[in-house]
Design an enzyme around this catalytic site. Sequence first.
Site, PDB file in Angstrom:
ATOM      1  N   GLY A  52       0.836  -1.193   0.000  1.00 35.33           N
ATOM      2  CA  GLY A  52       0.000   0.000   0.000  1.00 35.33           C
ATOM      3  C   GLY A  52       0.870   1.242   0.000  1.00 35.33           C
ATOM      4  CG  HIS A  53       4.477   1.323   0.724  1.00 32.96           C
ATOM      5  ND1 HIS A  53       5.631   0.985   0.081  1.00 32.96           N
ATOM      6  CD2 HIS A  53       4.290   0.372   1.655  1.00 32.96           C
ATOM      7  CE1 HIS A  53       6.125  -0.122   0.607  1.00 32.96           C
ATOM      8  NE2 HIS A  53       5.311  -0.525   1.567  1.00 32.96           N
ATOM      9  CB  ALA A  54       4.918   4.034  -4.731  1.00 30.65           C
TER      10      ALA A  54
END
Length: 135
Positions: A52-54
Amino acid sequence: MTPIDNCKLIDLPKIGEPRGNLTFVEGGRHVPFEIKRVYYLYDVPGGAERGGHAHKGLHQLIVAMSGSFDIVLDDGQSKKRFHLARSYFGLYVCPMIWREMDNFSSGAVCLVLASNLYDESDYYRDYDEFKRDLK
Ligand code: TYD
């Protein structure tokens, strides 16, 4: 060709013997970065989602050391789901790719080799902000 096409499953070397298998990873050789940090996810409860991130600049190689899980990569234009289940395959994830991880089997261990030390300012944790910066 979109950025997601740079993310690939890498077939790692495997020394197979009747005594068991051995796999190794060398920075700059099997992965296109120097390895600065190693971390792992384990004891992931059934149904849990991770990721749930980059990352802005971090390169990673993700390996299912035990068990299995899925990773969905998203570069803002297209998405790809990978099922990782073998310790001799690593998924290379380049910077500016949003990832979600789910479908963890019981006993799954997810090893991550990373190109840099932990730095919260390297994260996008907001999808809209990530999308904005892609333009
Ligand atoms: P995060 O990268 O969001 O994990 P995942 O992608 O597996 O869901 O990290 C979870 C928490 O752990 C977050 O609070 C940051 C912290 N963390 C560290 O302190 N050091 C690290 O090397 C990593 C990867 C995370």
